[in-house]
Design an enzyme around this catalytic site. Structure first.
Site, PDB file in Angstrom:
ATOM      1  N   HIS A  50      -0.070   7.188 -13.995  1.00  0.00           N
ATOM      2  CA  HIS A  50      -0.804   6.006 -13.529  1.00  0.00           C
ATOM      3  C   HIS A  50      -2.250   6.065 -14.022  1.00  0.00           C
ATOM      4  O   HIS A  50      -2.738   7.125 -14.413  1.00  0.00           O
ATOM      5  CB  HIS A  50      -0.809   5.928 -11.996  1.00  0.00           C
ATOM      6  CG  HIS A  50       0.469   5.401 -11.427  1.00  0.00           C
ATOM      7  ND1 HIS A  50       1.542   6.215 -11.144  1.00  0.00           N
ATOM      8  CD2 HIS A  50       0.865   4.132 -11.112  1.00  0.00           C
ATOM      9  CE1 HIS A  50       2.536   5.469 -10.662  1.00  0.00           C
ATOM     10  NE2 HIS A  50       2.155   4.209 -10.640  1.00  0.00           N
ATOM     11  N   MET A  88       7.265  -2.952  -5.833  1.00  0.00           N
ATOM     12  CA  MET A  88       7.766  -4.324  -5.660  1.00  0.00           C
ATOM     13  C   MET A  88       8.560  -4.808  -6.867  1.00  0.00           C
ATOM     14  O   MET A  88       8.972  -5.960  -6.894  1.00  0.00           O
ATOM     15  CB  MET A  88       6.583  -5.282  -5.484  1.00  0.00           C
ATOM     16  CG  MET A  88       5.675  -4.957  -4.337  1.00  0.00           C
ATOM     17  SD  MET A  88       6.363  -5.583  -2.810  1.00  0.00           S
ATOM     18  CE  MET A  88       5.107  -5.055  -1.652  1.00  0.00           C
ATOM     19  N   LYS A 128      -6.015   5.541  -9.497  1.00  0.00           N
ATOM     20  CA  LYS A 128      -5.029   5.631  -8.404  1.00  0.00           C
ATOM     21  C   LYS A 128      -5.404   6.755  -7.453  1.00  0.00           C
ATOM     22  O   LYS A 128      -5.746   7.854  -7.887  1.00  0.00           O
ATOM     23  CB  LYS A 128      -3.630   5.846  -8.979  1.00  0.00           C
ATOM     24  CG  LYS A 128      -2.561   5.853  -7.907  1.00  0.00           C
ATOM     25  CD  LYS A 128      -1.175   5.705  -8.469  1.00  0.00           C
ATOM     26  CE  LYS A 128      -0.108   5.825  -7.395  1.00  0.00           C
ATOM     27  NZ  LYS A 128      -0.200   4.782  -6.362  1.00  0.00           N
ATOM     28  N   THR A 164       0.840  -1.206   0.000  1.00  0.00           N
ATOM     29  CA  THR A 164       0.000   0.000   0.000  1.00  0.00           C
ATOM     30  C   THR A 164       0.870   1.248   0.000  1.00  0.00           C
ATOM     31  O   THR A 164       1.859   1.307   0.736  1.00  0.00           O
ATOM     32  CB  THR A 164      -0.879   0.020   1.279  1.00  0.00           C
ATOM     33  OG1 THR A 164      -1.515  -1.234   1.405  1.00  0.00           O
ATOM     34  CG2 THR A 164      -1.896   1.142   1.233  1.00  0.00           C
TER      35      THR A 164
HETATM   36  P1  NAD Z   1      -7.755  -1.084  -5.501  1.00  0.00           P
HETATM   37  O1  NAD Z   1      -8.593   0.082  -5.079  1.00  0.00           O
HETATM   38  O2  NAD Z   1      -8.064  -1.784  -6.787  1.00  0.00           O
HETATM   39  O3  NAD Z   1      -7.780  -2.200  -4.330  1.00  0.00           O
HETATM   40  C1  NAD Z   1      -7.766  -1.925  -2.963  1.00  0.00           C
HETATM   41  C2  NAD Z   1      -8.681  -2.950  -2.302  1.00  0.00           C
HETATM   42  O4  NAD Z   1      -8.566  -2.848  -0.893  1.00  0.00           O
HETATM   43  C3  NAD Z   1     -10.172  -2.739  -2.659  1.00  0.00           C
HETATM   44  O5  NAD Z   1     -10.706  -3.952  -3.149  1.00  0.00           O
HETATM   45  C4  NAD Z   1     -10.786  -2.378  -1.305  1.00  0.00           C
HETATM   46  O6  NAD Z   1     -12.119  -2.843  -1.184  1.00  0.00           O
HETATM   47  C5  NAD Z   1      -9.850  -3.111  -0.360  1.00  0.00           C
HETATM   48  N1  NAD Z   1      -9.935  -2.687   1.033  1.00  0.00           N
HETATM   49  C6  NAD Z   1     -10.134  -1.445   1.527  1.00  0.00           C
HETATM   50  N2  NAD Z   1     -10.209  -1.506   2.862  1.00  0.00           N
HETATM   51  C7  NAD Z   1     -10.071  -2.808   3.218  1.00  0.00           C
HETATM   52  C8  NAD Z   1     -10.075  -3.511   4.462  1.00  0.00           C
HETATM   53  N3  NAD Z   1     -10.251  -2.853   5.606  1.00  0.00           N
HETATM   54  N4  NAD Z   1      -9.891  -4.850   4.459  1.00  0.00           N
HETATM   55  C9  NAD Z   1      -9.709  -5.512   3.293  1.00  0.00           C
HETATM   56  N5  NAD Z   1      -9.723  -4.915   2.069  1.00  0.00           N
HETATM   57  C10 NAD Z   1      -9.892  -3.566   2.058  1.00  0.00           C
HETATM   58  O7  NAD Z   1      -6.266  -0.559  -5.491  1.00  0.00           O
HETATM   59  P2  NAD Z   1      -4.949  -1.240  -6.135  1.00  0.00           P
HETATM   60  O8  NAD Z   1      -4.717  -0.663  -7.483  1.00  0.00           O
HETATM   61  O9  NAD Z   1      -5.005  -2.705  -5.955  1.00  0.00           O
HETATM   62  O10 NAD Z   1      -3.829  -0.623  -5.191  1.00  0.00           O
HETATM   63  C11 NAD Z   1      -3.832  -0.849  -3.787  1.00  0.00           C
HETATM   64  C12 NAD Z   1      -2.639  -0.158  -3.153  1.00  0.00           C
HETATM   65  O11 NAD Z   1      -1.436  -0.763  -3.626  1.00  0.00           O
HETATM   66  C13 NAD Z   1      -2.511   1.335  -3.510  1.00  0.00           C
HETATM   67  O12 NAD Z   1      -1.998   2.018  -2.390  1.00  0.00           O
HETATM   68  C14 NAD Z   1      -1.497   1.334  -4.643  1.00  0.00           C
HETATM   69  O13 NAD Z   1      -0.822   2.552  -4.785  1.00  0.00           O
HETATM   70  C15 NAD Z   1      -0.586   0.239  -4.182  1.00  0.00           C
HETATM   71  N6  NAD Z   1       0.256  -0.378  -5.228  1.00  0.00           N
HETATM   72  C16 NAD Z   1       1.513  -0.733  -4.855  1.00  0.00           C
HETATM   73  C17 NAD Z   1       2.332  -1.395  -5.726  1.00  0.00           C
HETATM   74  C18 NAD Z   1       3.700  -1.836  -5.269  1.00  0.00           C
HETATM   75  O14 NAD Z   1       4.479  -2.363  -6.062  1.00  0.00           O
HETATM   76  N7  NAD Z   1       4.012  -1.666  -3.985  1.00  0.00           N
HETATM   77  C19 NAD Z   1       1.901  -1.684  -7.029  1.00  0.00           C
HETATM   78  C20 NAD Z   1       0.606  -1.313  -7.398  1.00  0.00           C
HETATM   79  C21 NAD Z   1      -0.220  -0.668  -6.468  1.00  0.00           C
END
Ligand code: NAD
Length: 259
Positions: free
Chosen positions: A147, A118, A151, A92
């Site tokens: 992005h 990652m 996002k 996250t």
């Molecule tokens: P997304 O909105 O598609 O998914 C997030 C999910 O989390 C949603 O399904 C939401 O319902 C769920 N969620 C929210 N609160 C929750 C809870 N309390 N319990 C369980 N689930 C819960 O977003 P995404 O594109 O998958 O990105 C998620 C995060 O990962 C963002 O912060 C993004 O910037 C990050 N990200 C990081 C990398 C990396 O390499 N580190 C790569 C891509 C995205």
């Protein structure tokens, strides 16, 4: 067999991590946590991620024997989930200073890998950017990231990582030199690092770091072509966390361990 539980299993990244875990013979998908009260609670995790029925239901809490949590949710949810006190890989982004401090505190009792990006490529690029910033001392540094339209946080966690790498190459702190976008009368100050965020369409993730000199420009670019690259990195980090002592780790720690 290393067990992993995907938190945020219904999200873009969560689904990708579930699919990758199901295909990995060394890992066992122990569970998938979805947002409490969401219609996905009870759904088959395999169907949720497009891999076909597996007979394991998405839940509001990690199962017993959850193994390592792999978390891609929101900063608020990520901090709440520290209460599980389980080894974790946190992907996250957009954590505030205070939220990051909570992660650091939790990492005193369990291993946590906190990695805003990652991918192996971006993590290698950090060293290259640091070196370029150091060697091209008088050049103006600008970072541009793009992005998809969904996002939430801006600039991206990766743009901030790249900015920190450039600032540290010059013996500075990003907080002291960063300028986020420009509007109106805003001439460039000596040494500032400009950071700009584009949002639109389905862009998985693009980062450019540009060094503008008087007679030349040097540009490094990273393009993520699919979320799979982040998912595989996250599972690599999960293997690392499963064997690590309590502490806060980065993706560099994971990659340099050869894991
Ligand atoms: P997304 O909105 O598609 O998914 C997030 C999910 O989390 C949603 O399904 C939401 O319902 C769920 N969620 C929210 N609160 C929750 C809870 N309390 N319990 C369980 N689930 C819960 O977003 P995404 O594109 O998958 O990105 C998620 C995060 O990962 C963002 O912060 C993004 O910037 C990050 N990200 C990081 C990398 C990396 O390499 N580190 C790569 C891509 C995205």
């Amino acid at each position: 067999m290393i067990r992993v539980t995907v938190v945020g299993a219904a999200g873009r990244m969560g689904r990708e991590v579930c699919r990758a875990a199901l295909e990995d013979p060394e890992l066992e998908l122990a569970g998938g946590v979805v947002e409490p009260g969401s219609p996905d609670v009870g759904a088959d995790l395999g169907e949720l991620c497009g891999a076909g029925r597996i007979g394991l239901a998405a839940s509001e809490e990690p199962p017993e024997d959850a193994g390592v949590l792999v978390e891609f949710t929101t900063p608020e949810a990520t901090v709440e989930h520290l209460a599980y006190r389980l080894p974790a890989v946190i992907g996250t982004t957009g954590l505030s200073e205070e939220q990051r401090a909570r992660v650091e505190e939790a990492a005193r009792s369990v291993p946590i890998v906190l990695a805003p990006n990652m991918s192996a490529g971006v993590n290698l690029l950090l060293g290259a950017v640091r070196e370029l910033a150091e060697k091209l001392a008088g050049y103006d540094v600008e970072i541009v990231e793009a992005h998809h339209r969904g996002k939430r946080d801006a600039p991206s966690g990766t743009a901030l990582l790249l900015g920190r790498a450039a600032a540290s190459g010059r013996g500075q702190r990003l907080e002291d030199v960063a300028v986020y976008g420009r509007e109106g009368v805003s001439p460039r100050r000596e040494g500032e690092i400009g950071i700009h965020a584009l949002r639109g369409g389905a862009v998985v993730g693009e980062h450019r770091v540009i060094f503008y000199g008087a007679g030349e420009e040097v540009e490094v670019v990273h393009r993520a072509l699919s979320r799979r690259t982040f998912a595989e990195g996250a599972l690599r980090a999960a293997r690392f966390a499963a064997a690590a002592k309590p502490g806060l780790y980065t993706m560099q720690d994971v990659l340099s361990s050869g894991g």
